[in-house]
Write a protein that holds these residues in place. Structure first.
Motif, PDB file in Angstrom:
ATOM      1  N   TYR A  12      32.259  42.402  42.934  1.00  0.00           N
ATOM      2  CA  TYR A  12      31.545  41.652  41.881  1.00  0.00           C
ATOM      3  C   TYR A  12      30.945  40.346  42.426  1.00  0.00           C
ATOM      4  N   ILE A  13      31.769  39.495  42.972  1.00  0.00           N
ATOM      5  CA  ILE A  13      31.264  38.190  43.420  1.00  0.00           C
ATOM      6  C   ILE A  13      30.506  38.331  44.743  1.00  0.00           C
ATOM      7  N   ASP A  32      33.555  46.614  53.646  1.00  0.00           N
ATOM      8  CA  ASP A  32      34.290  46.860  52.402  1.00  0.00           C
ATOM      9  C   ASP A  32      34.890  48.256  52.482  1.00  0.00           C
ATOM     10  N   ASN A  36      37.724  48.801  45.334  1.00  0.00           N
ATOM     11  CA  ASN A  36      37.431  48.358  43.969  1.00  0.00           C
ATOM     12  C   ASN A  36      35.923  48.158  43.771  1.00  0.00           C
ATOM     13  N   SER A  37      35.134  48.970  44.464  1.00  0.00           N
ATOM     14  CA  SER A  37      33.669  48.825  44.359  1.00  0.00           C
ATOM     15  C   SER A  37      33.042  50.111  44.874  1.00  0.00           C
ATOM     16  N   ASP A  59      38.501  49.120  56.280  1.00  0.00           N
ATOM     17  CA  ASP A  59      39.528  48.202  55.779  1.00  0.00           C
ATOM     18  C   ASP A  59      39.459  46.936  56.641  1.00  0.00           C
ATOM     19  N   VAL A  60      39.390  45.794  55.994  1.00  0.00           N
ATOM     20  CA  VAL A  60      39.290  44.529  56.743  1.00  0.00           C
ATOM     21  C   VAL A  60      40.573  44.267  57.545  1.00  0.00           C
ATOM     22  N   LYS A  85      43.007  41.918  43.124  1.00  0.00           N
ATOM     23  CA  LYS A  85      42.931  40.735  42.252  1.00  0.00           C
ATOM     24  C   LYS A  85      43.480  40.923  40.847  1.00  0.00           C
ATOM     25  N   ASN A 100      48.012  43.731  51.444  1.00  0.00           N
ATOM     26  CA  ASN A 100      46.546  43.795  51.524  1.00  0.00           C
ATOM     27  C   ASN A 100      45.930  42.400  51.688  1.00  0.00           C
ATOM     28  N   TYR A 150      49.918  37.846  42.732  1.00  0.00           N
ATOM     29  CA  TYR A 150      48.513  37.635  43.099  1.00  0.00           C
ATOM     30  C   TYR A 150      48.263  36.150  43.391  1.00  0.00           C
TER      31      TYR A 150
HETATM   32  P1  NAD Z   1      36.229  42.683  43.526  1.00  0.00           P
HETATM   33  O1  NAD Z   1      37.431  43.537  43.449  1.00  0.00           O
HETATM   34  O2  NAD Z   1      35.021  43.085  42.758  1.00  0.00           O
HETATM   35  O3  NAD Z   1      35.809  42.456  45.051  1.00  0.00           O
HETATM   36  C1  NAD Z   1      36.727  42.506  46.103  1.00  0.00           C
HETATM   37  C2  NAD Z   1      36.173  43.490  47.117  1.00  0.00           C
HETATM   38  O4  NAD Z   1      37.076  43.566  48.218  1.00  0.00           O
HETATM   39  C3  NAD Z   1      36.018  44.906  46.557  1.00  0.00           C
HETATM   40  O5  NAD Z   1      34.728  45.382  46.872  1.00  0.00           O
HETATM   41  C4  NAD Z   1      37.096  45.707  47.287  1.00  0.00           C
HETATM   42  O6  NAD Z   1      36.721  47.049  47.476  1.00  0.00           O
HETATM   43  C5  NAD Z   1      37.214  44.929  48.579  1.00  0.00           C
HETATM   44  N1  NAD Z   1      38.496  45.045  49.275  1.00  0.00           N
HETATM   45  C6  NAD Z   1      39.746  44.832  48.794  1.00  0.00           C
HETATM   46  N2  NAD Z   1      40.666  45.020  49.764  1.00  0.00           N
HETATM   47  C7  NAD Z   1      39.972  45.348  50.894  1.00  0.00           C
HETATM   48  C8  NAD Z   1      40.341  45.667  52.222  1.00  0.00           C
HETATM   49  N3  NAD Z   1      41.618  45.692  52.609  1.00  0.00           N
HETATM   50  N4  NAD Z   1      39.368  45.961  53.109  1.00  0.00           N
HETATM   51  C9  NAD Z   1      38.069  45.958  52.733  1.00  0.00           C
HETATM   52  N5  NAD Z   1      37.643  45.663  51.502  1.00  0.00           N
HETATM   53  C10 NAD Z   1      38.593  45.361  50.587  1.00  0.00           C
HETATM   54  O7  NAD Z   1      36.671  41.204  43.103  1.00  0.00           O
HETATM   55  P2  NAD Z   1      35.797  39.909  42.868  1.00  0.00           P
HETATM   56  O8  NAD Z   1      35.946  39.530  41.448  1.00  0.00           O
HETATM   57  O9  NAD Z   1      34.454  40.067  43.463  1.00  0.00           O
HETATM   58  O10 NAD Z   1      36.646  38.868  43.696  1.00  0.00           O
HETATM   59  C11 NAD Z   1      36.347  38.531  45.035  1.00  0.00           C
HETATM   60  C12 NAD Z   1      37.394  37.567  45.550  1.00  0.00           C
HETATM   61  O11 NAD Z   1      37.434  36.427  44.705  1.00  0.00           O
HETATM   62  C13 NAD Z   1      38.823  38.136  45.534  1.00  0.00           C
HETATM   63  O12 NAD Z   1      39.489  37.675  46.678  1.00  0.00           O
HETATM   64  C14 NAD Z   1      39.436  37.536  44.288  1.00  0.00           C
HETATM   65  O13 NAD Z   1      40.821  37.396  44.405  1.00  0.00           O
HETATM   66  C15 NAD Z   1      38.744  36.178  44.253  1.00  0.00           C
HETATM   67  N6  NAD Z   1      38.706  35.600  42.908  1.00  0.00           N
HETATM   68  C16 NAD Z   1      38.169  36.325  41.883  1.00  0.00           C
HETATM   69  C17 NAD Z   1      38.150  35.800  40.600  1.00  0.00           C
HETATM   70  C18 NAD Z   1      37.624  36.594  39.447  1.00  0.00           C
HETATM   71  O14 NAD Z   1      37.959  36.277  38.301  1.00  0.00           O
HETATM   72  N7  NAD Z   1      36.804  37.612  39.644  1.00  0.00           N
HETATM   73  C19 NAD Z   1      38.652  34.513  40.376  1.00  0.00           C
HETATM   74  C20 NAD Z   1      39.182  33.799  41.452  1.00  0.00           C
HETATM   75  C21 NAD Z   1      39.194  34.360  42.723  1.00  0.00           C
END
Ligand code: NAD
Ligand code: WQD
Length: 339
Positions: A12-13, A32, A36-37, A59-60, A85, A100, A150
């Motif tokens: 998302y972000i 990625d 979750n995408s 996987d990162v 998250k 993770n 988390y």
């Molecule tokens: P999201 O789940 O949409 O994006 C996270 C991405 O990371 C996903 O595309 C997922 O597939 C990928 N991912 C997860 N584990 C992975 C791994 N081991 N290897 C490769 N890819 C991996 O979430 P988001 O809302 O875009 O959030 C992005 C970041 O911001 C996260 O770290 C989240 O904790 C942080 N954050 C989000 C929010 C919120 O409300 N959305 C608020 C504060 C912080």
């Protein structure tokens, strides 16, 4: 042209940040695992910007795979979005969350060291202020006591990054503490696409509006707030993405660690969110009041002055914009990225 590696950039972000970076003259490479995408979000980023996104499915935390990315691309800086998250899920599956979120961070740092990459922006969260601090939160407050695994992963990752920067004086580390990112790109082409039942308020609201869920339950109405429902600092995801561009511009000229809140500084209650979403989009939402959700704080909002003073960034978009753009995304894509 500088190249930014977006770990977890299909999410998302990350996808919204990719758009803003590409529009600001940076090249982006995404890693990625699509846990979750999906790759479609990056195709949409290309559609919006008319520019190419180089993407690796990996996987990162997989060191070999990550090294290949660094070998094949000259990376100037990393933005680390990759993580699990969901707060509730983290309570049920703590080991999975610690594994993770911490592993991805350690592998990124090891690989950056090996390839001499010294700049990293980290997706942290307002959750690190925990239960102990008083709103509005300022960056110099001590990290607090979190109510779930988390949150603790974010506290631990901030500590790991600070210790790493202490040991390597050439590093530039920016910790961005996001408040509650909502909304979607104004094109309606990218947005939040949670798997299963949404945990967060706004995706739930949008799915009720589009008919995927029957009704919203507002968690608690006896909080010590003006209307009794919780108040949060909701920020438009495009404003948040622009904050990352400012942080990237900044990180190339600094060493050490800087922390920035990315929020608007203005809290809104759950009830205000519901009524604004209804008014802006001219629709009715079915909702009822239910019990409070465990672990929810009555209020969470930023003092966002530091980001303005140091980065020259502030949120520009209103709650009306957030509600309108969210609905545009959801109504154009009722099932998210799935056709
Ligand atoms: P999201 O789940 O949409 O994006 C996270 C991405 O990371 C996903 O595309 C997922 O597939 C990928 N991912 C997860 N584990 C992975 C791994 N081991 N290897 C490769 N890819 C991996 O979430 P988001 O809302 O875009 O959030 C992005 C970041 O911001 C996260 O770290 C989240 O904790 C942080 N954050 C989000 C929010 C919120 O409300 N959305 C608020 C504060 C912080
Ligand atoms: C917002 C408000 C709920 C759903 C979480 C994480 C935080 C950060 C952002 C990552 C609260 C209420 C919700 C529903 C409701 N993420 N609500 N009915 O809890 O502020 O923050 O996401 O770092 O760490 O904790 O966001 O969207 O879950 O809830 O009434 O069906 O909406 O009680 O007041 P939260 P949220």
């Amino acid at each position: 042209m500088k190249t930014i590696l977006l770990a977890g950039g299909a999410g998302y972000i990350g996808s919204h940040t990719a758009v803003e970076l590409l529009n600001s003259g940076y090249a982006v490479v995404v890693v990625d695992n699509y846990s979750n995408s999906c790759p479609e979000s990056l195709k949409r980023v290309e559609q919006i910007t008319g520019k190419k996104v180089k993407a690796y499915e990996a996987d990162v935390a997989d060191k070999k795979a990550l090294e290949k990315v660094f070998e094949e691309n000259k990376i100037d800086a990393v933005i680390h979005f990759a993580g699990l998250k969901a707060v509730g899920e983290s309570v049920a599956k703590p080991v999975e969350y610690y594994r993770n979120n911490i592993d991805t961070t350690l592998t990124l740092l090891e690989t950056m060291k090996k390839f001499g990459v010294e700049n990293i922006i980290f997706s942290s969260s307002a959750t690190v202020y925990g239960e102990d601090n008083k709103v509005p939160y300022t960056e110099e407050m001590k990290r607090g006591t979190c109510t779930n695994p988390y949150g603790w992963t974010k506290v631990m990752m901030e500590q790991i990054l600070e210790d790493t920067a202490k040991a390597n004086k050439e590093m530039g580390v920016v910790l961005l503490r996001y408040f509650n990112p909502i909304g979607a790109h104004e094109s309606g082409l990218i947005g939040e696409d949670p798997q299963g039942i949404p945990n967060n308020l706004m995706p739930y609201v949008a799915q009720v509006a589009v008919g995927r869920r029957d009704h919203l339950t507002i968690f608690g109405q006896n909080y010590p707030t003006p209307d009794g429902t919780c108040r949060r600092d909701y920020i438009h995801v495009v404003d948040l993405a622009k904050g990352h561009v400012k942080a990237i511009d900044y990180v190339f000229g600094m060493k050490g660690v800087e922390i920035f809140n990315l929020g608007t500084g203005t809290p809104y209650s759950v009830t205000e969110i519901v009524t604004t979403f209804e008014r802006v989009n001219n629709l009715k939402l079915k909702y009822e009041y239910g019990p409070a959700r465990a672990g929810d704080l009555p209020e969470s909002y930023a003092n966002a002055d530091k980001a303005f003073k140091v980065l020259g960034w502030k949120a520009e978009k209103t709650l009306d914009d957030m509600c309108r753009d969210l609905w545009k995304w959801q109504s154009m894509n009722p099932n998210g990225f799935k056709k």
